[in-house]
Write an enzyme that holds these catalytic residues in place. Sequence first.
Site, PDB file in Angstrom:
ATOM      1  N   TYR A  74      47.964  53.376  29.708  1.00  0.00           N
ATOM      2  CA  TYR A  74      47.673  52.031  30.242  1.00  0.00           C
ATOM      3  C   TYR A  74      48.748  51.548  31.203  1.00  0.00           C
ATOM      4  CZ  TYR A  74      43.392  51.923  27.893  1.00  0.00           C
ATOM      5  OH  TYR A  74      42.099  52.250  27.538  1.00  0.00           O
ATOM      6  N   ARG A  77      47.724  52.934  34.444  1.00  0.00           N
ATOM      7  CA  ARG A  77      46.576  52.213  35.016  1.00  0.00           C
ATOM      8  C   ARG A  77      47.030  50.867  35.583  1.00  0.00           C
ATOM      9  NH1 ARG A  77      42.060  53.005  31.670  1.00  0.00           N
ATOM     10  NH2 ARG A  77      40.793  51.836  33.152  1.00  0.00           N
ATOM     11  N   ASP A 111      40.712  46.250  35.761  1.00  0.00           N
ATOM     12  CA  ASP A 111      41.779  46.223  36.781  1.00  0.00           C
ATOM     13  C   ASP A 111      42.041  44.842  37.390  1.00  0.00           C
ATOM     14  OD1 ASP A 111      39.411  48.034  38.860  1.00  0.00           O
ATOM     15  OD2 ASP A 111      39.637  45.863  38.652  1.00  0.00           O
ATOM     16  N   HIS A 126      34.909  44.753  29.019  1.00  0.00           N
ATOM     17  CA  HIS A 126      35.743  45.736  28.291  1.00  0.00           C
ATOM     18  C   HIS A 126      37.193  45.307  28.240  1.00  0.00           C
ATOM     19  CE1 HIS A 126      32.458  48.935  29.236  1.00  0.00           C
ATOM     20  NE2 HIS A 126      32.123  48.130  28.262  1.00  0.00           N
ATOM     21  N   CYS A 154      55.595  42.462  19.114  1.00  0.00           N
ATOM     22  CA  CYS A 154      55.323  41.025  19.201  1.00  0.00           C
ATOM     23  C   CYS A 154      56.607  40.243  18.943  1.00  0.00           C
ATOM     24  CB  CYS A 154      54.275  40.675  18.130  1.00  0.00           C
ATOM     25  SG  CYS A 154      53.854  38.923  18.056  1.00  0.00           S
TER      26      CYS A 154
END
Length: 251
Positions: A74, A77, A111, A126, A154
Amino acid sequence: MTQKPNPDPGPLAAARRIVDQAQNFAVLSGAGISAESGLATFRDSDGLWEQHRVEDVATPEAFERDPRLVWRFYNARRKAAHSTRPNAGHIALARLEELGKSVHILTQNVDGLHQRAGSAKVTELHGSAWRVRCTGCGAKSTDHPIELHVLPYCDKCSALLRPDIVWFGEALDPADLAAAARALEACQVFLVVGTSAQVQPAASLAFQAVELGKSVIEINKAPTLLSASATISLIGLAGDMLPRLVSGFGH
Ligand code: BV8
Ligand code: ZN
């Protein structure tokens, strides 16, 4: 393999007439609309990524097994999407709104390029590569570097963070599905752009549009599972076809 665009302006002229006369549009977009921005699609590049099929990397099991691999996927991406920009196809859909039409984009893409092109109503069926969710407290956040530190935790509850993306085997957000159903119901024209129409339940929206008697106009560089049922199937690149479809581009 890219087919020759339709030589006969017939379907394009017919599609332009339908678009010019309609007011209400819903658009189902897939990875193909971002291909001309240089972003890989899922099935054109036979889905290989670091010797993994995308379906094997974009699943909760993959994240359980190897969160570092999934975060590397990711981050790559996010980096690719950040370093590119919307193409003429995204821009033509935003222009349709500027022409006063109502346009609701239902995208399978993560994106963010439709929003960057100026489209106002975008439902990301998605999820989004730009949003991150805590696996512990569920907190969602977008204020992260382009490539997150691997592994990210987190700052509220110290649990592992994951991309806020719908992976294979995960349910879509019911609110998004409800928004998509409303857009489908309200539209006169249902555009289907750059999707192989294989992934459910998103692909079923296009077939429901056919069932509902909407004008379904498909734009794809090659025929798909939907082409035979579409009102008009335009074979060509989204970045070339969409501007020609949206009047006011002077084509
Ligand atoms: C769910 C996020 C259950 C990740 C994605 C059998 C039947 C029905 C369903 C299933 C089944 N087997 C498995 C399933 C379920 C599965 C599914 O549909 N699998 C497929 C592969 C058969 N679906 C799911 O898992 C969904 N969830 O079912 O949950 C459930 C229900 C209740 C409760 C619990 C569980 C979740 C699906 C979402 C998965 N996540 N993306 C990420 O992006 O990293 S899907 C992924 O595929 C992307 O979103 C992508 O957009 C999407 C679809 O692919 P396309 O966008 O169409 O891209 P593709 O490469 O396939 O095609 C590109 C097209 O563009 C081509 O046609 C090409 O010709 C064209 N093109 C290329 N360049 C251009 C162009 N066209 C024009 N111009 C160009 N320049
Ligand atoms: Zn948390």
